[in-house]
Design a protein around this motif. Structure first.
Motif, short mmCIF file in Angstrom:
data_model
loop_
_atom_site.label_atom_id
_atom_site.label_comp_id
_atom_site.label_asym_id
_atom_site.label_seq_id
_atom_site.Cartn_x
_atom_site.Cartn_y
_atom_site.Cartn_z
N ARG A 34 10.70 0.68 2.68
CA ARG A 34 10.54 1.85 1.99
C ARG A 34 11.14 1.40 0.48
NH1 ARG A 34 12.04 4.25 6.81
NH2 ARG A 34 14.28 4.00 6.17
N ARG A 35 12.08 0.32 0.30
CA ARG A 35 12.44 0.10 -0.79
C ARG A 35 11.41 -0.63 -1.74
NH1 ARG A 35 17.24 -0.30 1.90
NH2 ARG A 35 17.33 -2.49 1.91
N MET A 36 10.73 -1.62 -0.97
CA MET A 36 9.82 -2.45 -1.50
C MET A 36 8.33 -1.92 -1.81
SD MET A 36 10.39 -6.19 0.09
CE MET A 36 9.33 -6.94 -0.71
N LEU A 37 8.08 -1.05 -0.69
CA LEU A 37 6.36 -0.65 -0.65
C LEU A 37 6.32 0.94 -1.18
CD1 LEU A 37 5.70 -2.38 2.66
CD2 LEU A 37 5.06 -3.14 0.12
N ARG A 38 7.27 1.67 -0.60
CA ARG A 38 7.34 3.16 -0.93
C ARG A 38 6.07 3.90 -0.04
NH1 ARG A 38 10.77 4.07 -5.17
NH2 ARG A 38 11.39 2.15 -6.04
N GLN A 39 5.12 3.25 0.17
CA GLN A 39 3.92 3.94 1.14
C GLN A 39 4.10 3.52 2.57
OE1 GLN A 39 0.28 2.33 -0.54
NE2 GLN A 39 0.66 3.16 -2.68
N GLN A 40 4.38 4.81 3.29
CA GLN A 40 4.71 4.62 4.68
C GLN A 40 3.88 3.99 5.60
OE1 GLN A 40 7.88 5.58 5.78
NE2 GLN A 40 7.36 5.16 7.99
N ASP A 41 2.57 4.24 5.14
CA ASP A 41 1.28 3.57 6.17
C ASP A 41 2.04 1.83 5.96
OD1 ASP A 41 0.48 5.95 7.00
OD2 ASP A 41 -1.23 5.75 5.68
N ASP A 42 2.06 1.51 4.71
CA ASP A 42 2.36 0.13 4.45
C ASP A 42 3.71 -0.37 4.93
OD1 ASP A 42 0.07 0.04 3.07
OD2 ASP A 42 1.01 -0.04 1.06
N VAL A 43 4.54 0.36 5.00
CA VAL A 43 5.80 -0.07 5.54
C VAL A 43 5.72 -0.04 7.07
CG1 VAL A 43 8.37 0.85 6.20
CG2 VAL A 43 7.18 1.10 3.83
N GLU A 44 5.12 0.74 7.85
CA GLU A 44 5.12 0.83 9.16
C GLU A 44 4.01 -0.38 9.72
OE1 GLU A 44 3.32 4.47 10.49
OE2 GLU A 44 5.07 5.63 10.07
N GLN A 75 3.49 -9.60 0.76
CA GLN A 75 2.07 -10.28 0.88
C GLN A 75 1.23 -8.57 0.66
OE1 GLN A 75 0.31 -13.13 0.92
NE2 GLN A 75 -1.42 -11.76 0.45
N ALA A 76 1.77 -7.84 1.31
CA ALA A 76 1.11 -6.33 1.03
C ALA A 76 0.95 -5.68 -0.30
CB ALA A 76 1.97 -5.26 2.04
N LEU A 77 2.27 -5.96 -1.35
CA LEU A 77 2.37 -5.73 -2.51
C LEU A 77 1.24 -6.61 -3.31
CD1 LEU A 77 6.16 -5.93 -3.38
CD2 LEU A 77 4.41 -3.83 -3.31
N ARG A 78 0.99 -8.06 -3.12
CA ARG A 78 0.00 -8.60 -3.70
C ARG A 78 -1.24 -8.21 -3.42
NH1 ARG A 78 3.08 -13.25 -1.52
NH2 ARG A 78 4.82 -13.63 -3.12
N ASP A 79 -1.76 -7.75 -2.21
CA ASP A 79 -2.95 -7.36 -1.71
C ASP A 79 -3.27 -5.81 -2.35
OD1 ASP A 79 -3.15 -9.48 -0.25
OD2 ASP A 79 -2.69 -8.87 1.74
N ARG A 80 -2.35 -5.20 -2.95
CA ARG A 80 -2.66 -3.94 -3.37
C ARG A 80 -3.67 -4.06 -4.65
NH1 ARG A 80 3.06 -0.60 -3.05
NH2 ARG A 80 3.07 -0.18 -0.93
#
Length: 194
Positions: A36-46, A84-89
């Motif tokens: 939650r601190r890194m991504l903020r988007q619940q779908d990405d976190v899950e 990796q999720a942050l880079r893929d955004r």
């Protein structure tokens, strides 16, 4: 008596799904907080937390307790997946509503504790930790940015994390063990503070 993390890892390496479920119960709340601190988007976190446990399941036989605790190992897997999720955004701006939306206040105590652990470091360890863990740079990006050899970067980061762990264990863990804990705490009383 509850199994230790290392026992659970051995069971998980043998294909025991109950061991995976127990580790998930112990550490998923912590990883969700990190997400939650890194991504903020619940779908990405899950997605990232689920992927982290799936990757841990596949790699359980390669876990080495001499190199890291189970918690540190899981956090590293999850952190890498979240980066990796942050880079893929896609590079997109925020909607006006998102700019104006109130955000929850960061946990000030956690910030102070983390900052003190970083402050004990010398250079270049301190700079590398800030770039890698606060700004999300990969090892290869750190090499380009700092001009340091890749092997040196990994050594500095390992050394920095070890120094921070010792600092946290000696300064934070004793204080935590004397403070009252909720019986429903996700960390439990027996786990080490890292």
């Amino acid at each position: 008596m509850e199994d230790t993390d290392e026992v659970l890892m051995n069971r998980m390496a043998g294909g025991d799904e109950a061991a995976l479920s127990t580790l998930y119960g112990r550490y998923a709340p912590y990883l969700y907080g990190l997400g939650r601190r890194m991504l903020r988007q619940q779908d990405d976190v899950e997605t990232c937390v689920q992927d982290a446990f799936f990757n841990a399941w596949k790699a359980a036989a390669r876990f080495d307790p001499a190199r890291a605790s189970v918690k540190t190992w899981l956090v590293t897997i999850a952190h890498n997946r979240m980066l990796q999720a942050l880079r893929d955004r896609p590079e997109t701006g925020l909607d006006l509503e998102e700019w104006d939306a109130p955000t929850s206040a960061p946990d000030r105590i956690e910030q102070v504790i983390a900052q003190r652990a970083v402050d004990i470091l010398g250079e270049p360890e301190k700079t590398l930790v800030v770039l890698a863990f606060y700004q999300g740079f990969s090892h290869s990006e750190l090499k380009e940015r700092t001009g340091l050899p890749l092997g040196s970067i990994k050594t500095y980061l390992r050394r920095a994390l070890a120094q921070m762990r010792v600092h946290l264990e000696t300064s934070v863990a004793p204080a935590m063990s004397t403070s009252p804990r909720s019986p429903n705490s996700s960390e439990g009383g027996q786990h080490d503070a890292e």
